[in-house]
Structures are given as C-alpha cells and as structure tokens.
Design a protein around this motif. Structure first.
Motif, PDB file in Angstrom:
ATOM      1  N   VAL A  32      -7.566  -3.428   1.347  1.00 47.99           N
ATOM      2  CA  VAL A  32      -7.472  -3.163  -0.177  1.00 47.99           C
ATOM      3  C   VAL A  32      -6.996  -4.638  -0.932  1.00 47.99           C
ATOM      4  O   VAL A  32      -7.603  -4.774  -1.859  1.00 47.99           O
ATOM      5  CB  VAL A  32      -6.630  -2.040  -0.562  1.00 47.99           C
ATOM      6  N   LEU A  33      -6.174  -5.253  -0.064  1.00 40.37           N
ATOM      7  CA  LEU A  33      -5.533  -6.274  -0.873  1.00 40.37           C
ATOM      8  C   LEU A  33      -6.983  -7.500  -0.716  1.00 40.37           C
ATOM      9  O   LEU A  33      -6.977  -8.236  -1.892  1.00 40.37           O
ATOM     10  CB  LEU A  33      -4.461  -6.899  -0.180  1.00 40.37           C
ATOM     11  N   VAL A  53      -3.896  -2.271   4.082  1.00 40.71           N
ATOM     12  CA  VAL A  53      -3.153  -3.495   3.421  1.00 40.71           C
ATOM     13  C   VAL A  53      -4.302  -4.633   3.572  1.00 40.71           C
ATOM     14  O   VAL A  53      -4.404  -5.116   2.272  1.00 40.71           O
ATOM     15  CB  VAL A  53      -1.984  -3.743   4.151  1.00 40.71           C
ATOM     16  N   GLY A 105      -2.843   2.691   7.170  1.00 37.97           N
ATOM     17  CA  GLY A 105      -2.120   1.992   6.039  1.00 37.97           C
ATOM     18  C   GLY A 105      -1.927   0.585   6.433  1.00 37.97           C
ATOM     19  O   GLY A 105      -2.259  -0.356   5.385  1.00 37.97           O
ATOM     20  N   LEU A 106      -1.799   0.244   7.847  1.00 38.25           N
ATOM     21  CA  LEU A 106      -1.847  -1.073   8.298  1.00 38.25           C
ATOM     22  C   LEU A 106      -3.126  -1.910   7.811  1.00 38.25           C
ATOM     23  O   LEU A 106      -3.130  -2.892   7.549  1.00 38.25           O
ATOM     24  CB  LEU A 106      -1.325  -1.505   9.711  1.00 38.25           C
ATOM     25  N   ILE A 113      -3.039  -2.538 -10.052  1.00 37.79           N
ATOM     26  CA  ILE A 113      -2.919  -3.734  -9.166  1.00 37.79           C
ATOM     27  C   ILE A 113      -1.266  -3.738  -8.424  1.00 37.79           C
ATOM     28  O   ILE A 113      -1.104  -4.091  -7.475  1.00 37.79           O
ATOM     29  CB  ILE A 113      -3.207  -5.149  -9.661  1.00 37.79           C
ATOM     30  N   ILE A 143      -9.463 -12.086  -8.492  1.00 31.42           N
ATOM     31  CA  ILE A 143      -8.813 -13.138  -8.382  1.00 31.42           C
ATOM     32  C   ILE A 143      -9.972 -14.156  -8.506  1.00 31.42           C
ATOM     33  O   ILE A 143     -10.138 -15.295  -9.263  1.00 31.42           O
ATOM     34  CB  ILE A 143      -7.541 -13.451  -7.338  1.00 31.42           C
ATOM     35  N   ALA A 189      -1.077 -13.553 -10.008  1.00 32.38           N
ATOM     36  CA  ALA A 189      -2.029 -12.759 -10.443  1.00 32.38           C
ATOM     37  C   ALA A 189      -1.941 -12.549 -12.036  1.00 32.38           C
ATOM     38  O   ALA A 189      -3.121 -12.700 -12.528  1.00 32.38           O
ATOM     39  CB  ALA A 189      -2.136 -11.514  -9.815  1.00 32.38           C
ATOM     40  N   VAL A 244      -0.661  -0.880  -6.328  1.00 27.85           N
ATOM     41  CA  VAL A 244      -1.402  -1.032  -4.996  1.00 27.85           C
ATOM     42  C   VAL A 244      -0.324  -2.139  -4.060  1.00 27.85           C
ATOM     43  O   VAL A 244      -0.125  -2.153  -2.776  1.00 27.85           O
ATOM     44  CB  VAL A 244      -2.866  -1.699  -4.847  1.00 27.85           C
ATOM     45  N   LEU A 245       0.180  -3.257  -4.793  1.00 27.92           N
ATOM     46  CA  LEU A 245       0.866  -4.222  -4.340  1.00 27.92           C
ATOM     47  C   LEU A 245       2.173  -3.640  -3.662  1.00 27.92           C
ATOM     48  O   LEU A 245       2.592  -3.778  -2.471  1.00 27.92           O
ATOM     49  CB  LEU A 245       1.201  -5.340  -5.302  1.00 27.92           C
ATOM     50  N   LEU A 289      -9.213  -6.419  -3.787  1.00 32.18           N
ATOM     51  CA  LEU A 289      -8.490  -6.801  -5.013  1.00 32.18           C
ATOM     52  C   LEU A 289      -8.660  -8.382  -5.179  1.00 32.18           C
ATOM     53  O   LEU A 289      -8.815  -8.701  -6.461  1.00 32.18           O
ATOM     54  CB  LEU A 289      -7.047  -6.246  -4.959  1.00 32.18           C
ATOM     55  N   LEU A 313       4.512  -1.531   4.540  1.00 25.79           N
ATOM     56  CA  LEU A 313       4.742  -2.204   5.687  1.00 25.79           C
ATOM     57  C   LEU A 313       6.222  -2.175   6.146  1.00 25.79           C
ATOM     58  O   LEU A 313       6.493  -2.185   7.305  1.00 25.79           O
ATOM     59  CB  LEU A 313       4.538  -3.954   5.309  1.00 25.79           C
ATOM     60  N   HIS A 333       2.954  -0.495  -2.944  1.00 25.12           N
ATOM     61  CA  HIS A 333       2.593   0.445  -1.952  1.00 25.12           C
ATOM     62  C   HIS A 333       2.241  -0.043  -0.639  1.00 25.12           C
ATOM     63  O   HIS A 333       2.942   0.317   0.352  1.00 25.12           O
ATOM     64  CB  HIS A 333       1.496   1.423  -2.672  1.00 25.12           C
ATOM     65  N   ALA A 334       1.480  -1.236  -0.611  1.00 28.33           N
ATOM     66  CA  ALA A 334       1.447  -1.938   0.580  1.00 28.33           C
ATOM     67  C   ALA A 334       2.334  -2.559   0.958  1.00 28.33           C
ATOM     68  O   ALA A 334       2.716  -2.452   2.374  1.00 28.33           O
ATOM     69  CB  ALA A 334       0.106  -2.944   0.179  1.00 28.33           C
TER      70      ALA A 334
END
Lengths: 121, 145
Positions: free
Chosen positions: B38-39, B35, B31-32, A62, B47, A106, A65-66, B42, A73, A68-69
């Motif tokens: 994938v988020l 984001v 990628g955009l 997690i 959550i 998280a 991923v966070l 997750l 950007l 990398h994201a």
C-alpha cells in the motif's frame, strides 16, 4: 487492556483510521473499476475526484494509511518481541516521529499541486 | 470477541477456536505485507506523479500490464480481507444488539464480496489495451507507473 493514555489513543486511532481506510478502499475500487465502462464514465468520476475538496480528503486518507501502517508495525513488535510491550509508549512516539518524517515531505509535494488547481499559485 | 492478547502464546490461550487464532495471525502477516504494497502504491500514485493528472488513459495503461494486475489483485484481496476482518472486530465490540450486529455484518460482507468481484473483473477480465492509441502504447513499452 494496557493502562496508560497513549496506549488507548493508539488503539482508538488505529480503529478509526482502519474504518476510514476500509470505507475509502470500497469506494476507490468501484471508482477505478468503473473504467470498464469506458473513458466517458471514468472521466466524469475523475472530474469529481480532482476537485480540491476531494484532493484534501485524499491527503487525509494518506495520513490515515501512514498512521495505520506504522502503528500496525508497533503492534507487531509488541506481539512478537520480548521488549515491545515494555516500550509501547516510546514506540508510539516513534510512530509519530516516522509519521512526520514521511507525511511532511508528502504535504510539501502535494499541497502546491492542489493550490495550483485552485489557481492560488 | 476479538483477541486482546499482546503475545502469540497469550493469543493462543485466548482464542476460542483455531479459526480465531488463524485470523489473529493473518492480521499481522497480511498487515506486514500491506505496509509495503500500500505504501508503494501511494508512493507511485501520489509522489511519482500528480494524482490530479490521473485519467482513463493512465488507468488503461496500468491495468494492461501483467505486473500491476498481479500487484493490484494481491493488494485488493489482502486489504479487503484485512479490512473486513478488522471491521468484524469493531462490530463485535461496538454493536451490542445481537440482531443489529448480525444484519450489519451481512450487509457489509455482501458489499465487500461485490467490491471484490467488480475489482477482480476490472483487473483480470477486462482488456484495457484495446482502447489505447499508438502513442500511449509506446509509453506502455517503457513501463507504467
């Protein structure tokens, strides 16, 4: 490439997290798809996955991923705006601020769940 | 060789071929999109629920829902292409021996094709609703997460 230590760390961590995520993705897809072979197969796999060791590993995924994201950007801003490259270092610190902003809550939510399965709390 | 540019105009100048430039653009566009996909994924699986509670029933319910089939398949396709192209950049940079690079690529590309095939089968070609009991189907009506 771009000079300065932050830029190189950003680049290296982007690659490292990317490779880690790809490895997880390949395993994750096969693992979830195994449900095609019925409940017994997937329950056996989930028994492994729900061990504290794998749940802590999932926290790592997690986090990867966070990062990398958010850094992705930053790369997009650097590529498509006039000011992105000039402020790349500040943007990288911004990445970490946002990372903490998402990742700490998280952790607060997930870590107690893991401790609970371990019987600690 | 991966494009080192920091601007589209530079990338265009540096790209050896149109295909390489197309990959450069693809990495940013996919990628955009990823984001958010994938988020969101997750968020929904870590959550909103306890990931430690995920079991066969959860998977079967989720994969019986057309919305999640489409969501997951788009995410699967984009992330595999994005990840494998990223790996291609890494191998081009880090594996210096030409024949070792070729074989590493062949093995990893084959693995990715296999994973894409298996993943697509589970999303598009397998009826998970069959095994669901009455109670879980009622939950299904409320919408799956």
């Amino acid at each position: 490439m771009y000079r300065g230590r932050e830029g190189q760390w950003a680049f290296f961590l982007h690659r490292l997290s990317g490779i880690a995520i790809l490895l997880y993705l390949l395993i994750h897809v096969l693992n979830i798809s195994a449900a095609m072979w019925g409940p017994q197969v997937s329950e056996r796999l989930f028994a492994i996955e729900h061990t504290p060791f794998f749940r802590v590993g999932l926290l790592g995924v997690i986090g990867a991923v966070l990062y990398h994201a958010l850094n992705g950007l930053r790369i997009i801003l650097m590529d498509f705006t006039g000011w992105g490259v000039r402020l790349q270092r500040e943007l990288w610190y911004g990445v970490w601020v946002l990372f903490a902003l998402f990742f700490v809550p998280a952790l607060i939510k997930i870590v107690p769940e893991i401790l609970h399965t371990m019987g600690v709390i | 060789m991966a494009i080192r540019a920091r601007r589209y105009s530079q990338a265009k100048a540096q790209a050896g071929t149109n295909l390489e430039l197309a990959w450069w653009v693809f990495m940013r566009v996919s990628g955009l999109v990823l984001v958010f996909l994938v988020l969101g994924h997750l968020y929904m699986s870590n959550i909103l629920i306890n990931a430690g509670d995920v079991d066969y029933n959860y998977i079967a319910r989720r994969l019986s829902n057309t919305t999640w089939k489409i969501y997951d398949w788009v995410m699967l396709s984009l992330s595999l292409l994005h990840g494998m192209n990223g790996l291609r950049y890494v191998l081009d940079d880090w594996v210096r021996d030409a024949s070792a690079r070729f074989w590493t690529k062949m093995v990893t590309y084959s693995l990715a094709v296999l994973v894409f095939f298996v993943g697509s089968m589970s999303l598009l070609n397998h009826d998970f609703s069959k095994g669901l009991g009455e109670s879980t189907q009622l939950e299904h009506g409320e919408g799956t997460r």
